[in-house]
Design an enzyme around this catalytic site. Structure first.
Site, PDB file in Angstrom:
ATOM      1  N   GLY A 159       2.698  51.494 -69.201  1.00  0.00           N
ATOM      2  CA  GLY A 159       3.857  50.900 -68.564  1.00  0.00           C
ATOM      3  C   GLY A 159       4.028  51.350 -67.195  1.00  0.00           C
ATOM      4  O   GLY A 159       3.199  51.362 -66.387  1.00  0.00           O
ATOM      5  N   SER A 160       5.424  51.748 -67.032  1.00  0.00           N
ATOM      6  CA  SER A 160       5.779  52.057 -65.680  1.00  0.00           C
ATOM      7  C   SER A 160       4.965  53.581 -65.197  1.00  0.00           C
ATOM      8  O   SER A 160       5.192  54.430 -66.142  1.00  0.00           O
ATOM      9  CB  SER A 160       7.121  51.896 -65.310  1.00  0.00           C
ATOM     10  OG  SER A 160       7.857  52.845 -66.183  1.00  0.00           O
TER      11      SER A 160
ATOM     12  N   GLU B  47      -1.931  54.048 -68.825  1.00  0.00           N
ATOM     13  CA  GLU B  47      -2.470  52.832 -67.815  1.00  0.00           C
ATOM     14  C   GLU B  47      -1.049  52.297 -67.218  1.00  0.00           C
ATOM     15  O   GLU B  47      -0.159  51.810 -67.900  1.00  0.00           O
ATOM     16  CB  GLU B  47      -2.882  51.830 -68.895  1.00  0.00           C
ATOM     17  CG  GLU B  47      -3.567  50.775 -67.962  1.00  0.00           C
ATOM     18  CD  GLU B  47      -2.774  49.647 -67.635  1.00  0.00           C
ATOM     19  OE1 GLU B  47      -2.391  49.580 -66.634  1.00  0.00           O
ATOM     20  OE2 GLU B  47      -2.642  48.590 -68.414  1.00  0.00           O
TER      21      GLU B  47
ATOM     22  N   GLU C 178       4.558  47.752 -56.909  1.00  0.00           N
ATOM     23  CA  GLU C 178       4.444  46.784 -58.102  1.00  0.00           C
ATOM     24  C   GLU C 178       5.707  46.041 -58.257  1.00  0.00           C
ATOM     25  O   GLU C 178       6.567  46.567 -58.584  1.00  0.00           O
ATOM     26  CB  GLU C 178       3.940  47.451 -59.337  1.00  0.00           C
ATOM     27  CG  GLU C 178       3.553  46.521 -60.475  1.00  0.00           C
ATOM     28  CD  GLU C 178       3.060  47.081 -61.499  1.00  0.00           C
ATOM     29  OE1 GLU C 178       3.777  48.291 -62.150  1.00  0.00           O
ATOM     30  OE2 GLU C 178       1.914  46.805 -62.269  1.00  0.00           O
TER      31      GLU C 178
ATOM     32  N   CYS D  51      -0.256  44.148 -65.330  1.00  0.00           N
ATOM     33  CA  CYS D  51      -0.471  45.099 -65.008  1.00  0.00           C
ATOM     34  C   CYS D  51      -1.608  45.118 -63.994  1.00  0.00           C
ATOM     35  O   CYS D  51      -1.601  45.493 -62.837  1.00  0.00           O
ATOM     36  CB  CYS D  51      -0.816  46.415 -65.643  1.00  0.00           C
ATOM     37  SG  CYS D  51      -1.835  45.689 -67.259  1.00  0.00           S
TER      38      CYS D  51
ATOM     39  N   GLY E  89       5.628  56.914 -67.562  1.00  0.00           N
ATOM     40  CA  GLY E  89       4.136  57.578 -67.525  1.00  0.00           C
ATOM     41  C   GLY E  89       4.463  59.138 -67.388  1.00  0.00           C
ATOM     42  O   GLY E  89       3.806  59.935 -68.219  1.00  0.00           O
TER      43      GLY E  89
END
Ligand code: NAP
Ligand code: MG
Length: 479
Positions: A226-227, A248, A381, A282, A231
């Site tokens: 996720g973000s 990730e 992102e 991602c 994280g």
């Protein structure tokens, strides 16, 4: 309207609170189903179930037997391919062609990990002559998994497949915005004979169910996708009881086109790398670095194809679907407004299908360039169908720009020069480099994960099983 339940302690049940969350179709903004709003009590029950299953039977179930169950699950996923793909499209807004790929890949994860379950073994290590040393590869125990809404079916399958193959039990918290396929996958897992107490799935909000899972003192490992911001929270929670995490956290992956590249081969792949799942991937190829002398020719070719793209409802199976939610659309539009305000030129825009009404969360794919390397569009992102083009002068410049963000997940490299292929691939700071190809998300065999702010640890491939197991060393003095 049906209400999907959560699976804890071997039974499907509503959330302890009785609360539910509506599930919305991103193509038209209409709620069509409900899920349980799980919270800390539900997570407690799920973790206790996973612990009991681990200690009482799953950790002592032979690898070949676990593998057989996982293989059966893969066969069931194949048998229910169309149903799973349609459900994924409705829940997440993906065009059906994408959900079909996701359903195929989901079955492949189970096939791959079923074959690995009985091949996890240790080693013998030469030591002093009166000793024998051996290592055992052992499961971690109860593992927690928090996955996002962008690829619930694929990520659900890779998580469940790898975790059970490694001999762990699990508690899975899918994202509330996309989780129906994961719940169906779980039903199929029980049908395949996987013990219901070994696999626990709690739907709900991240701040409630997710936070409770990450902080639970009886969870032995946490995997998160996720973000970066969440994280950090998950790692802080896991650190309160000192357990490892696999993280990730997304990327800003470059596609690098040198002047000697095969343009015809590169253009469709580069476009797919950013429009796949409406850019909500991602490993989306969201930065396009083009060598100065090829810039005009390549951009013309790309812009022509870009203008032909169409975005619309999932059911129309066009090039691009809607974004997942109104919040995500607002976030992406915020990036677009700022870029326009900064004077970044728009080179081409795709069109919206007539059936793409404002009630759906549509953003047509857009091509910006040249984007100054310092602009947010080139560094952050976006998680939408937005491609930023950047010029470079030579190989050294390309590597500098490619490595110049905080992220390091994947990269694509387009050149016919063999020496350069390897030289540049070795210089890029990321977890995967594609040369003359790009496959955002695909390849169940291929270790996947990042360096720098993209995270740590690896999902997929045999490498994931290393992260989900631990090594015990036995030192035996035989005299
Ligand atoms: P997110 O908040 O990081 O969500 C990912 C997962 O974490 C979801 O299951 C979420 O649950 C859960 N979560 C949220 N807050 C939590 C907490 N405090 N503790 C534990 N778990 C928690 O991502 P998002 O808000 O959906 O998306 C925001 C941005 O993150 C995107 O625009 C994109 O840039 C990035 N993102 C990256 C990826 C990736 O694949 N790397 C995936 C998704 C998003 P709920 O969603 O149910 O609340
Ligand atoms: Mg949904």
């Amino acid at each position: 309207m049906s209400v999907a339940q959560i699976l804890t302690d071997g039974d499907w049940r509503p959330a302890n609170s009785g609360d539910t969350i509506p599930m919305v179709d991103p193509s038209d903004g209409v709620a069509f189903s409900k899920i349980a709003r799980g919270g800390a009590e539900d997570i407690n029950r799920a973790v206790a179930s996973a612990r009991k299953a681990f200690e009482s039977h799953w950790s002592s179930t032979p690898g070949f037997e676990r593998g057989r169950l996982i293989r059966r699950l893969g066969e069931l996923v194949d048998a229910h391919h169309d149903e799973l793909a349609k459900l994924e499209s409705r829940d997440t807004g993906k065009p059906l062609k994408q959900s079909n790929v996701d359903a195929t890949v989901a079955a492949r994860y189970f096939e791959f990990y079923s074959g690995a379950a009985d091949k996890l073994h240790g080693d013998t290590i030469p030591f002093m002559s009166d000793y024998q040393v051996l290592t055992l590869r052992e499961p971690l125990g109860v593992t927690g998994h928090i996955i996002p809404w962008n690829y619930p079916l694929q990520m659900g399958a890779r998580t469940i497949g790898a975790t059970l193959a490694a001999g762990n039990t699990l508690v899975l918290k899918p994202a509330e915005e996309g989780c129906l396929s994961v719940l169906r996958l779980t039903e199929l897992a029980l049908e395949a004979g996987i013990p219901a107490d070994a696999i626990n799935v709690v739907t709900g909000y991240g701040e409630e169910a997710g936070a409770a899972l990450a902080a639970h003192a009886d969870v032995d490992h946490v995997s998160f996708t996720g973000s970066p911001e969440v994280g950090t929270l998950v790692q802080q929670a896991a650190a309160t009881h000192n357990v490892g995490c696999t993280m990730e956290l997304g990327g800003k992956s470059p596609q690098i086109v040198f002047a000697d590249a095969d343009f015809e081969a590169a253009v469709p792949v580069i476009i797919n790398a950013i429009i796949q799942n409406a850019g909500q991937t991602c490993s989306a190829g969201s930065r396009l670095l083009i060598e100065e002398q090829a810039y005009d020719e390549f951009v013309d070719l790309l812009a022509d194809r870009f203008r032909q793209l169409r975005a619309g409802p999932a059911i129309k199976d066009l090039d691009c679907g809607p974004l997942i939610s109104e919040a995500q659309r607002a976030r992406v539009n915020g990036f677009l407004d700022r870029a326009r305000g900064d004077g970044v030129p728009i080179i081409a825009e795709a069109s919206l299908d007539a059936d793409a009404t404002d009630a759906g969360y549509f953003v047509p794919p857009v091509l910006f360039g040249p984007v100054p390397d310092s602009n947010r569009l080139a560094r952050e992102e976006v998680f939408g169908p937005v491609l930023s083009i950047i010029r470079f002068e030579d190989e050294e410049d390309a590597i500098r720009i490619a490595n110049g963000t905080a992220f390091g997940l994947t990269a694509g490299l387009w050149t016919e020069n063999g020496g350069r292929q390897l030289r540049v691939a070795k210089s890029l700071r990321c977890g995967q480099v594609f040369v003359n190809s790009y496959g955002a998300g695909g390849g169940v065999e291929l270790p996947f994960g990042g360096v720098k702010r993209s995270g740590h640890g690896r999902e997929k491939g045999l490498e994931a099983l290393h992260d989900l197991t631990t090594v015990k060393t036995i030192i035996l003095r035989h005299g």
